[in-house]
Structure formats: C-alpha cells, structure tokens
Design an enzyme around this catalytic site. Structure first.
Site, short mmCIF file in Angstrom:
data_model
loop_
_atom_site.label_atom_id
_atom_site.label_comp_id
_atom_site.label_asym_id
_atom_site.label_seq_id
_atom_site.Cartn_x
_atom_site.Cartn_y
_atom_site.Cartn_z
N ASN A 9 0.89 -1.17 0.00
CA ASN A 9 0.00 0.00 0.00
C ASN A 9 0.92 1.21 0.00
O ASN A 9 1.58 1.50 1.01
CB ASN A 9 -0.90 0.00 1.24
CG ASN A 9 -1.78 1.23 1.32
OD1 ASN A 9 -1.59 2.20 0.60
ND2 ASN A 9 -2.74 1.20 2.22
N ARG A 11 0.50 4.22 0.38
CA ARG A 11 0.18 5.27 1.34
C ARG A 11 0.65 4.92 2.75
O ARG A 11 0.56 5.75 3.66
CB ARG A 11 -1.32 5.54 1.34
CG ARG A 11 -1.80 6.02 -0.04
CD ARG A 11 -3.23 6.39 -0.04
NE ARG A 11 -3.36 7.67 0.65
CZ ARG A 11 -4.50 8.17 1.08
NH1 ARG A 11 -5.62 7.50 0.91
NH2 ARG A 11 -4.54 9.32 1.68
N CYS A 12 1.13 3.69 2.95
CA CYS A 12 1.54 3.22 4.27
C CYS A 12 3.05 3.37 4.44
O CYS A 12 3.84 2.85 3.63
CB CYS A 12 1.13 1.75 4.42
SG CYS A 12 1.79 0.96 5.89
N SER A 13 3.49 4.01 5.51
CA SER A 13 4.92 4.23 5.73
C SER A 13 5.67 2.92 5.94
O SER A 13 6.80 2.76 5.45
CB SER A 13 5.15 5.18 6.91
OG SER A 13 4.65 4.61 8.11
N ARG A 16 6.06 1.30 2.50
CA ARG A 16 7.11 2.01 1.72
C ARG A 16 8.49 1.66 2.27
O ARG A 16 9.43 1.42 1.50
CB ARG A 16 6.88 3.52 1.76
CG ARG A 16 5.68 3.98 0.96
CD ARG A 16 5.64 5.49 0.78
NE ARG A 16 5.82 6.24 2.01
CZ ARG A 16 4.84 6.64 2.82
NH1 ARG A 16 3.58 6.34 2.53
NH2 ARG A 16 5.09 7.33 3.91
#
Length: 115
Positions: A9, A11-13, A16
């Site tokens: 995802n 948008r997920c730190s 990433r």
C-alpha cells in the site's frame, strides 16, 4: 532466483519502508497493490498458510471497516477471510512472499528472515 512479491500500500509508511529495504538489499520485488488488485479468498488462505497465522492476525482490527462490518476477534475464520476480500484495507501490510514463505513487514526488517 525465486520471485519476491510484496503486497503493498503506497500510502503506508511501513509498506514504503519495507519496499525500500528490499530494494536496498538488491531485490526487485513484484509489487502487488492489494487495494486495487484485491486478493481472492484462495489467495488469502495461501498467504495465511505461508504466514502460519489465523486470519485475525493478518487483519487491521483498528480500521473503521472492521467495526462497520460487525467483525470482532471472535468472528469465525471464513467470515474474516471474506471481510478481507470485501474490504482489502483490512489486510495487514505489507506482506512479503518468497519461496512459499511469508512475513508481515512490521517491523520492515522481519521480511529479511525469508530471503
């Protein structure tokens, strides 16, 4: 060399960070944006088996969808798996798959155990 796949995802730190860790280690994983390419119930069962966990352990129980769908930690496995198919935001992230094994990237370094 076996393929490494990450259920990601962007948008997920943590997701990433896990992807960056894999890339920094010289890997070029296949990225599956599971929010757009929703896993089937069969996909989820295979990943659960590779993780060796119950469905509730692969879920984001703090997500509003968990409560909105009337789910609880006592919901049966089939209900939880179907909920993840219906609302993939409930799937814990990221998940890295390699050689029949899987790890949830929390913390990101945990995925290195299966490489």
């Amino acid at each position: 060399m076996a393929v490494i796949t990450i259920w990601h995802n962007p948008r997920c730190s943590k997701s990433r960070a896990t992807l960056a860790l894999l890339q920094d280690q010289g890997h070029a994983p296949t990225v599956r944006n599971y929010l757009e390419d929703t896993p089937s119930a069969e996909d989820l069962r295979a990943v659960l088996a590779a993780l060796g966990v119950a469905p509730i352990q692969m879920m984001r129980t703090g997500e509003a969808a968990f409560k909105d769908m009337g789910l609880s930690r006592d919901s049966d496995d089939a209900t939880l798996i179907q909920a993840m198919v219906t609302a993939p935001i409930l799937i814990e992230r990221p998940i890295v798959l390699h050689n029949g094994k899987a790890r949830i990237g929390r913390p990101p370094e945990s995925v290195l155990e299966i490489l």
